[in-house]
Scaffold this motif. Structure first.
Motif, PDB file in Angstrom:
ATOM      1  N   TYR A 527       0.832  -1.201   0.000  1.00 49.91           N
ATOM      2  CA  TYR A 527       0.000   0.000   0.000  1.00 49.91           C
ATOM      3  C   TYR A 527       0.866   1.251   0.000  1.00 49.91           C
ATOM      4  CZ  TYR A 527       1.062  -0.158   5.012  1.00 49.91           C
ATOM      5  OH  TYR A 527       1.712  -0.221   6.219  1.00 49.91           O
ATOM      6  N   GLN A 532      -2.934   6.552  -1.626  1.00 47.36           N
ATOM      7  CA  GLN A 532      -4.233   5.924  -1.360  1.00 47.36           C
ATOM      8  C   GLN A 532      -4.531   4.774  -2.328  1.00 47.36           C
ATOM      9  OE1 GLN A 532      -7.066   6.801   1.269  1.00 47.36           O
ATOM     10  NE2 GLN A 532      -4.935   6.689   1.941  1.00 47.36           N
ATOM     11  N   TRP A 533      -3.540   3.859  -2.446  1.00 45.67           N
ATOM     12  CA  TRP A 533      -3.806   2.614  -3.142  1.00 45.67           C
ATOM     13  C   TRP A 533      -3.336   1.447  -2.274  1.00 45.67           C
ATOM     14  CZ3 TRP A 533       0.356  -0.474  -3.684  1.00 45.67           C
ATOM     15  CH2 TRP A 533       1.615   0.082  -3.862  1.00 45.67           C
ATOM     16  N   ASN A 546      -7.889   1.456  -5.758  1.00 40.38           N
ATOM     17  CA  ASN A 546      -7.553   2.871  -5.840  1.00 40.38           C
ATOM     18  C   ASN A 546      -8.611   3.650  -5.077  1.00 40.38           C
ATOM     19  OD1 ASN A 546      -6.745   5.458  -6.503  1.00 40.38           O
ATOM     20  ND2 ASN A 546      -7.629   5.391  -8.573  1.00 40.38           N
ATOM     21  N   GLU A 551      -7.582   8.868 -11.450  1.00 41.84           N
ATOM     22  CA  GLU A 551      -7.020   7.628 -11.991  1.00 41.84           C
ATOM     23  C   GLU A 551      -5.552   7.509 -11.588  1.00 41.84           C
ATOM     24  OE1 GLU A 551      -7.694   6.177 -16.257  1.00 41.84           O
ATOM     25  OE2 GLU A 551      -5.634   6.990 -16.327  1.00 41.84           O
ATOM     26  N   GLN A 552      -5.103   6.270 -11.316  1.00 46.79           N
ATOM     27  CA  GLN A 552      -3.687   6.078 -11.050  1.00 46.79           C
ATOM     28  C   GLN A 552      -3.281   4.644 -11.330  1.00 46.79           C
ATOM     29  OE1 GLN A 552      -2.135   6.249  -7.001  1.00 46.79           O
ATOM     30  NE2 GLN A 552      -4.207   6.121  -6.164  1.00 46.79           N
ATOM     31  N   VAL A 554      -1.501   1.297 -10.217  1.00 48.83           N
ATOM     32  CA  VAL A 554      -1.220   0.559  -8.993  1.00 48.83           C
ATOM     33  C   VAL A 554      -0.261  -0.565  -9.345  1.00 48.83           C
ATOM     34  CG1 VAL A 554      -2.215  -0.839  -7.134  1.00 48.83           C
ATOM     35  CG2 VAL A 554      -3.489   1.118  -8.044  1.00 48.83           C
TER      36      VAL A 554
END
Length: 587
Positions: A527, A532-533, A546, A551-552, A554
Motif C-alpha cells: 500500500y 491511497q492505493w 484505488n 485515476e492512477q 497501482v
C-alpha cells in the motif's frame, strides 16, 4: 432439565400428548398452576424444583406464587399467544411435520452469512413473508441466514434484544410453527439458519424470573442486571434453551449476543459447558452445529479449544475488521473509530484479525485484547462485515454506509469484504445498496419505559458525537416503518448494478479456493498511504484498490482482469484503475 415440559408422552388409547410441569423456584414456599379454570398445587422436589400435573398441548396455564393471586407465565413457556404478561400455552414440539430430512447441515468453513431482522426484512413482517424472499438469498449465493432474536418481547415491534420469554417465539412474527416453517423452507433452498440468542440480560418488561428464584445476581452490565450463571439451575436454563433451538427447531447455528457480559467465575465457564453440550448434540444428530460468539474482548480464548483452556466456540465476531473498513471508506474517526481509518490498520486486521491485540485502545483508555496464533486459528473463525444491525442501528439516525460513503467506495468495500480471509456477513439490503435507514425502534406499551428509552438513546448518541437533532424517537411508529426494506429498489438501475456486483463476488469466492483461504499467514498487503492505493495478495489473486479521486497506476503484476468496479486496464507490471475503483486480478 430446566424447561417446563421435561417429558412428553401419549395417553394410551387417546393419542393425546401431554407434558408434565417442572419449574425451578427456590424463592417460594408454594406454587399453584391455573389451567382450564382450575388450580392445582405443584409438589416440592429437591434443590428448589417443583413438579406438577400433566397438561395437554393447547392448554393455557399460569403460575400463582405463595399467596399471590396474580397469574404469571411459565419461565420456560413455549408459547405466549397473548404477550409476555399473558398466560402460557402448552406446545407440542413434535407436532410439526418437517420436510428437511435430507438436510445435512453446513459449517462456516466456506460460508457467506446474511443477517436479517424478520420484522423489517419484508413489509409483511412475519416468518411466512420472509419465506417468500428466500429465493432471492439463494440466488445471491449466501450460505447462512442469521436471524435477529425472535424470543417473546413486550410490544409488537422490537429489535429482539429486550426478550424475556427465552423459550417462546414472538407471536406477531408467527409463533413457533411459523419459525419452523421458515427454517424448513430455508433448508429447502440450501440455506443454513443461524439464530441470535441473548443470555447476558433480560428485557425491561415482562421479566418474572426473579419472582421464582435467583436467576439474576447483584451487579449490572450495559443492558441490565447480571444473569446468575454461577447457579447450576440457571446454567441449565441457558444450556437447555440453546439445545432446544438446535434440536427442536432444526437450527444450524446460534450467535451468542455480547458474551463479554456473562460474568462467570465458575471452574468451567458457561460458554465451555455450552460448546461441549452442543458438540455432543451435533454428534447425536449427525450434522454440524455451530456457535458464534459476539465478544468485545478481542480475545481468542473464545475460539480456543476447551482442552487448551478455551471456550471451544467455533467462531466470533470481529468488530476491528468492520471498524477498519468503515473508517477507511467513510472517513469517520470519531468515538470507537478513533484508532482506525488508515491503510496500516487495514493491513494489521487483514493479517492478524485484531488491531487491538494487547495494544493501547485510545477509546477505552487502556491496553486491550490478546494476539491471535496464526498457526492454529483460521480466518473463517472471524465473522466480519461492512454493516450489521449494531453498526447501522446504533447510529443516531440509522443511516447505512451508502449514505455516508461514495458509491465507488461502497463497491470497494464489497470487494475487500468478499475477498477477505474471514467469514463475510452482509446486512439485509446491503447487496443492493438499500437506501432505507434502520434506526433504533421499540414499541414499549408502558409510557414511562418508552420515555426513558428515548432519553437514554439521545444521551448515548450525543456522547458519541452525533447530531441528535435529526434522531427519531424510538417509540414513534415512523422509526419502525422507516426500517422496513423497500424491495421495489432492487430493480432500479443503480441498485441492480450493486446487486450484480455482490452476486459476482460471492460466486467468485465460492469458485476460487484462494479467495476463501483462511490462512492469515498467507495474506499480505502492499500500500501507499499518501497515494491511497493498496493491493491484497490472496494466493493466485491480487485485489487492487484505488481509493483516490483520480485515476492512477497501482503496481501489481497480473495477467488477467477477473472483475472490476470501474475502469481498469492491466499492464505488464501495474494496473491502471479509475477513481475509487477496485479490481480482482489473476497472476
Amino acid at each position: 432439565m430446566c424447561h417446563t415440559a421435561v417429558s412428553a408422552r401419549s395417553i394410551p388409547g387417546q393419542g393425546v400428548r401431554v407434558s408434565a410441569l417442572r419449574v425451578w423456584a427456590p424463592s417460594v414456599s408454594r406454587i399453584r398452576v391455573r389451567a382450564d379454570g382450575q388450580d392445582a398445587d405443584l409438589q416440592a422436589a429437591d434443590d428448589g424444583w417443583w413438579t406438577g400435573p400433566d397438561l395437554a398441548p393447547g392448554t393455557d396455564y399460569g403460575f400463582l406464587l405463595d399467596d399471590d393471586e396474580t397469574v404469571i407465565p411459565d419461565p420456560a413457556s413455549r408459547r405466549q399467544p397473548e404477550g409476555v404478561h399473558g398466560p402460557s400455552r402448552m406446545y407440542d414440539q413434535d407436532a410439526y411435520d418437517w420436510r428437511d430430512a435430507e438436510w445435512v447441515g453446513r459449517d462456516l468453513t466456506a460460508a457467506v452469512v446474511y443477517e436479517l431482522h424478520i420484522g423489517t426484512f419484508t413489509p409483511g413482517a412475519t416468518f411466512d413473508a420472509a419465506i417468500e424472499r428466500l429465493e432471492h438469498l439463494a440466488r445471491l449465493g449466501v450460505t447462512h441466514v442469521e436471524v435477529l432474536p425472535i424470543n417473546a418481547v413486550n410490544g409488537i415491534w422490537n429489535w429482539g434484544y429486550d426478550g424475556v420469554g427465552w423459550y417462546a417465539v414472538h407471536e406477531p412474527l408467527g409463533g413457533p410453527d411459523g419459525f419452523k416453517r421458515f427454517v424448513d423452507a430455508a433448508h429447502g433452498h440450501g440455506l443454513a439458519v443461524v439464530l441470535d440468542v441473548v443470555y447476558n440480560h433480560l428485557g425491561p418488561s415482562g421479566n418474572y424470573l426473579p419472582k421464582f428464584g435467583p436467576y439474576l445476581k447483584p451487579g449490572r452490565n450495559t443492558w441490565g442486571d447480571l444473569v446468575n450463571v454461577e447457579e447450576p439451575a440457571v446454567r441449565r436454563f441457558i444450556v437447555d434453551n440453546a439445545l432446544m433451538w438446535l434440536r427442536d427447531f432444526h437450527l444450524d447455528a446460534l450467535r451468542l449476543d455480547a458474551v463479554h457480559a456473562l460474568q462467570d467465575s465458575s471452574p468451567i465457564h458457561i460458554l465451555a459447558q455450552l460448546s461441549g453440550e452442543v458438540d455432543d448434540l451435533a454428534a447425536e444428530l449427525g450434522r454440524p452445529l455451530t456457535l458464534i460468539a459476539e465478544s468485545d474482548l478481542n480475545d481468542p480464548i473464545m475460539i480456543t479449544p476447551r482442552e487448551q483452556g478455551g471456550r471451544g466456540i467455533a467462531a466470533q465476531w470481529d468488530d476491528d475488521v468492520h471498524h477498519a473498513l468503515h473508517s477507511l471508506l467513510s472517513g469517520e474517526t470519531q468515538g470507537y473509530y478513533c484508532d482506525f481509518g488508515s491503510l496500516p490498520v487495514l493491513e494489521k486486521v487483514f493479517t492478524r484479525a485484531f488491531l487491538h491485540d494487547g495494544t493501547y485502545s485510545t477509546f477505552r483508555g487502556h491496553d486491550h485484547g490478546a494476539p491471535v496464533d496464526r498457526d492454529t486459528v483460521r480466518g473463517w473463525q472471524f465473522v466480519v462485515c461492512l454493516q450489521n444491525h449494531d453498526q447501522v442501528g446504533n447510529r443516531a439516525v440509522g443511516d447505512r454506509l451508502p449514505e455516508i460513503a461514495s458509491p465507488g467506495r461502497v463497491r470497494i468495500g464489497a470487494v475487500l469484504l468478499l475477498t477477505s480471509p474471514f467469514t463475510p456477513m452482509l446486512w439485509m439490503g446491503e447487496e443492493w445498496a438499500a437506501s432505507t435507514r434502520w434506526p433504533f425502534f421499540t414499541s414499549h406499551p408502558e409510557p414511562e419505559l418508552a420515555r426513558l428509552t428515548g432519553e437514554g438513546r439521545v444521551a448515548e448518541f450525543a456522547g458519541h458525537g452525533w447530531d441528535v437533532s435529526q434522531m427519531i424517537d424510538p417509540q414513534d411508529p415512523a422509526a419502525y416503518r422507516e426500517a422496513v426494506l423497500d424491495w421495489a429498489e432492487v430493480d432500479g438501475d443503480d441498485h441492480a448494478a450493486v446487486l450484480d456486483l455482490y452476486r459476482s463476488l460471492i460466486r467468485l469466492r465460492a469458485d476460487e479456493a484462494d479467495l476463501r483461504d483462511g490462512d492469515l499467514r498467507a495474506v499480505s498487503l502492499d500500500y501507499d498511504e499518501d497515494a491511497q492505493w493498496l493491493v491484497v495478495h490472496r494466493g493466485a489473486f491480487r485485489v487492487a484498490v484505488n481509493l483516490a479521486a483520480t485515476e492512477q497506476a497501482v503496481p501489481v503484476a497480473a495477467k488477467q482482469l477477473v472483475l472490476a468496479t470501474g475502469p481498469a486496464r492491466p499492464e505488464a507490471d501495474h494496473v491502471v484503475l479509475g477513481p475509487e475503483t477496485a479490481a480482482v486480478l489473476r497472476t
